[in-house]
Design a protein around this motif. Structure first.
Motif, PDB file in Angstrom:
ATOM      1  N   VAL A 195      -9.078   3.874   6.268  1.00  0.00           N
ATOM      2  CA  VAL A 195      -9.852   2.737   6.923  1.00  0.00           C
ATOM      3  C   VAL A 195     -10.557   4.358   8.413  1.00  0.00           C
ATOM      4  N   VAL A 196     -11.659   3.897   8.922  1.00  0.00           N
ATOM      5  CA  VAL A 196     -12.549   4.956   9.556  1.00  0.00           C
ATOM      6  C   VAL A 196     -11.897   4.033  10.772  1.00  0.00           C
ATOM      7  N   VAL A 197     -11.687   4.948  11.822  1.00  0.00           N
ATOM      8  CA  VAL A 197     -10.463   5.080  12.940  1.00  0.00           C
ATOM      9  C   VAL A 197     -11.924   5.659  14.211  1.00  0.00           C
ATOM     10  N   ARG A 198     -11.651   5.049  15.096  1.00  0.00           N
ATOM     11  CA  ARG A 198     -12.399   6.538  16.463  1.00  0.00           C
ATOM     12  C   ARG A 198     -11.503   7.092  16.813  1.00  0.00           C
TER      13      ARG A 198
ATOM     14  N   GLU B  58      -8.124   7.336   7.857  1.00  0.00           N
ATOM     15  CA  GLU B  58      -6.761   6.900   9.049  1.00  0.00           C
ATOM     16  C   GLU B  58      -5.828   7.004   7.391  1.00  0.00           C
ATOM     17  N   THR B  59      -5.799   8.038   6.535  1.00  0.00           N
ATOM     18  CA  THR B  59      -4.688   7.740   6.409  1.00  0.00           C
ATOM     19  C   THR B  59      -3.629   6.553   5.575  1.00  0.00           C
ATOM     20  N   ALA B  60      -2.866   6.206   4.053  1.00  0.00           N
ATOM     21  CA  ALA B  60      -1.540   6.345   5.166  1.00  0.00           C
ATOM     22  C   ALA B  60      -0.420   7.060   4.510  1.00  0.00           C
TER      23      ALA B  60
ATOM     24  N   ASP C 225      -8.618  23.140  19.381  1.00  0.00           N
ATOM     25  CA  ASP C 225      -7.395  23.390  19.613  1.00  0.00           C
ATOM     26  C   ASP C 225      -6.837  22.227  19.527  1.00  0.00           C
ATOM     27  N   ALA C 226      -7.386  21.604  18.825  1.00  0.00           N
ATOM     28  CA  ALA C 226      -6.928  20.100  18.699  1.00  0.00           C
ATOM     29  C   ALA C 226      -5.040  20.264  17.471  1.00  0.00           C
ATOM     30  N   THR C 227      -4.505  19.085  17.818  1.00  0.00           N
ATOM     31  CA  THR C 227      -3.070  19.113  17.094  1.00  0.00           C
ATOM     32  C   THR C 227      -3.044  18.326  16.266  1.00  0.00           C
ATOM     33  N   GLU C 228      -3.502  16.957  15.821  1.00  0.00           N
ATOM     34  CA  GLU C 228      -3.230  15.879  14.935  1.00  0.00           C
ATOM     35  C   GLU C 228      -3.942  16.390  13.504  1.00  0.00           C
ATOM     36  N   ARG C 229      -3.647  16.405  12.999  1.00  0.00           N
ATOM     37  CA  ARG C 229      -3.948  16.826  11.407  1.00  0.00           C
ATOM     38  C   ARG C 229      -5.226  15.952  11.232  1.00  0.00           C
ATOM     39  N   THR C 230      -6.483  15.975  10.725  1.00  0.00           N
ATOM     40  CA  THR C 230      -7.508  14.570  10.313  1.00  0.00           C
ATOM     41  C   THR C 230      -8.513  15.399   8.939  1.00  0.00           C
ATOM     42  N   VAL C 231      -8.872  13.548   8.307  1.00  0.00           N
ATOM     43  CA  VAL C 231      -9.989  13.954   7.216  1.00  0.00           C
ATOM     44  C   VAL C 231     -10.843  13.250   7.846  1.00  0.00           C
ATOM     45  N   GLU C 232     -12.166  13.868   7.780  1.00  0.00           N
ATOM     46  CA  GLU C 232     -13.205  13.234   8.892  1.00  0.00           C
ATOM     47  C   GLU C 232     -14.189  14.023   7.114  1.00  0.00           C
TER      48      GLU C 232
ATOM     49  N   ALA D 196     -21.530  12.229   6.015  1.00  0.00           N
ATOM     50  CA  ALA D 196     -22.158  10.925   4.738  1.00  0.00           C
ATOM     51  C   ALA D 196     -23.374  12.830   5.736  1.00  0.00           C
ATOM     52  N   ILE D 197     -23.969  12.913   4.683  1.00  0.00           N
ATOM     53  CA  ILE D 197     -25.431  13.779   4.735  1.00  0.00           C
ATOM     54  C   ILE D 197     -26.599  13.427   4.463  1.00  0.00           C
ATOM     55  N   ASP D 198     -27.273  13.362   5.467  1.00  0.00           N
ATOM     56  CA  ASP D 198     -28.699  13.292   5.838  1.00  0.00           C
ATOM     57  C   ASP D 198     -28.846  11.420   6.311  1.00  0.00           C
ATOM     58  N   ARG D 199     -27.272  10.573   6.368  1.00  0.00           N
ATOM     59  CA  ARG D 199     -27.291   9.354   6.561  1.00  0.00           C
ATOM     60  C   ARG D 199     -27.666   9.306   7.749  1.00  0.00           C
ATOM     61  N   VAL D 200     -27.997   8.275   8.387  1.00  0.00           N
ATOM     62  CA  VAL D 200     -28.101   8.506   9.817  1.00  0.00           C
ATOM     63  C   VAL D 200     -28.496   6.443  10.477  1.00  0.00           C
ATOM     64  N   GLY D 201     -26.980   5.917  11.345  1.00  0.00           N
ATOM     65  CA  GLY D 201     -26.803   5.111  12.076  1.00  0.00           C
ATOM     66  C   GLY D 201     -25.701   4.376  10.965  1.00  0.00           C
ATOM     67  N   LEU D 202     -25.359   5.220  10.164  1.00  0.00           N
ATOM     68  CA  LEU D 202     -24.063   4.414   9.461  1.00  0.00           C
ATOM     69  C   LEU D 202     -22.037   4.492  10.395  1.00  0.00           C
ATOM     70  N   ASP D 203     -22.102   3.261  10.531  1.00  0.00           N
ATOM     71  CA  ASP D 203     -21.419   2.388  11.360  1.00  0.00           C
ATOM     72  C   ASP D 203     -20.064   2.238  10.472  1.00  0.00           C
ATOM     73  N   LEU D 204     -19.130   2.514  10.223  1.00  0.00           N
ATOM     74  CA  LEU D 204     -18.270   2.413   9.220  1.00  0.00           C
ATOM     75  C   LEU D 204     -16.598   2.032   9.793  1.00  0.00           C
ATOM     76  N   TYR D 205     -16.601   1.540  11.683  1.00  0.00           N
ATOM     77  CA  TYR D 205     -15.473   1.780  11.692  1.00  0.00           C
ATOM     78  C   TYR D 205     -15.036   0.160  11.470  1.00  0.00           C
TER      79      TYR D 205
END
Length: 319
Positions: A197-200, A216-218, A253-260, A263-272
């Motif tokens: 799920v896409v999170v902030r 945010e992965t399982a 200097d972040a500490t949380e491992r993320t997957v980000e 989307a190439i050339d896409r504008v205005g996507l709201d996936l939250y």
């Protein structure tokens, strides 16, 4: 494809069937050989094909804390199995009590009494029952008593990434963990996928002009090694070329491992709040900390350019 969550979900009037049993995490090319043979056998006999698997992974019950990284969640496995022509998927709750079933009791309770197996298709290393005491020889031995036949499918040896060893989920997990997406795809028969799920997040990508979907992965998901990758982001049924970052964002200097994923050339996507999938095509570079913001922006622009070239080439090859 029918889906059953436990033996009690199997229809009372279920007739003979062809069955294959296993964890089948990843539904990789070796699994596809076994499942494909089960489907073909079932069609030849004029009966349904059934895949039996377990939740959670048996190792988590037998040896708590040893759950292996997951190559594909159950919904994804079901989707892949349905694509292979499977008629029914039985997910058995794997409990401490269930783990105590002897191989003979497992055969009677699952294969004979409930699924009425006409044939059982397995790989050569299949083990089952308490302490994994059952094997294909024992399965065959009881087949003469309970009127089912057993076929063993040899897993073909694979190419250079695995040094010529057979297809296996263990090898696929290792290659994913090493960031070898070519090798992992060779085993899986497709790019490795991560879902969530896409999170902030910290929204630094948005501030830099490259807004990313923070996925945010399982728990136990098989996440590739830290680095930048080319691949695709799929949301609302749309598959978009993407530059993907995995790691702790050493620049800030972040500490949380993320997957980000950007989307190439896409504008205005709201996936939250939306469920998305990220497919990893190729490793682009390792994580690095740059001396200036300009250096970071230059590197990101190059990452996006390389990801675009790689995904375009892959899509062109599939046409």
């Amino acid at each position: 494809m029918q889906r059953w969550r436990g033996l009690e979900d199997i229809p009372q009037d279920w007739g003979r069937s062809v069955v294959t049993i296993g964890s089948y995490d990843g539904v990789h090319r070796g699994h596809q050989l076994i499942i494909g043979r089960a489907v073909a056998k079932a069609r030849a006999l004029g009966v349904p094909s059934v895949v039996v698997t377990f939740s959670p992974h048996p190792s988590e019950v037998v040896r708590p804390g040893s759950h292996p990284p997951i190559l594909a969640p159950y919904d994804r496995r079901a989707e892949l199995m349905a694509g292979l022509g499977v008629d029914a998927l039985l997910i058995l709750p794997f409990t401490a009590e269930f783990s105590q079933l002897s191989p003979a009791d497992f055969i009677v309770k699952v294969l004979v009494d409930k699924l009425h197996a006409r044939a059982v298709i397995e790989g050569p290393n299949f083990r089952f029952g308490h302490r994994a005491a059952g094997n294909v020889d024992f399965l065959r031995e009881l087949g003469s008593t309970y009127d089912y036949e057993v076929e063993v499918v040899d897993l073909v040896e694979r190419g250079e990434a695995g040094g010529g060893v057979p297809f296996s989920s263990t090898l696929a997990r290792r290659l994913v963990a090493e960031g070898d997406m070519d090798g992992a795809a060779e085993i899986l028969g497709r790019p490795h996928r991560v879902e969530g799920v896409v999170v902030r997040g910290a929204q630094r990508g948005r501030e830099l002009g490259y807004p990313t979907a923070n996925v945010e992965t399982a728990p136990h998901t098989a996440i590739p090694a830290d680095g930048v990758y080319a691949g695709w982001l799929t949301a609302d049924g749309e598959r978009m070329p993407a530059a993907i970052s995995v790691g702790t964002n050493v620049q800030f200097d972040a500490t949380e491992r993320t997957v980000e994923a950007y989307a190439i050339d896409r504008v205005g996507l709201d996936l939250y709040g939306k469920q998305v999938a990220v497919d990893f095509l190729a490793y682009v570079r390792g994580m690095a900390k740059f001396e200036s913001l300009d250096g970071l922006l230059e590197a990101i622009a190059d990452d996006v350019k390389r990801a675009r070239v790689l995904t375009d080439a892959s899509d062109a090859a599939r046409r």
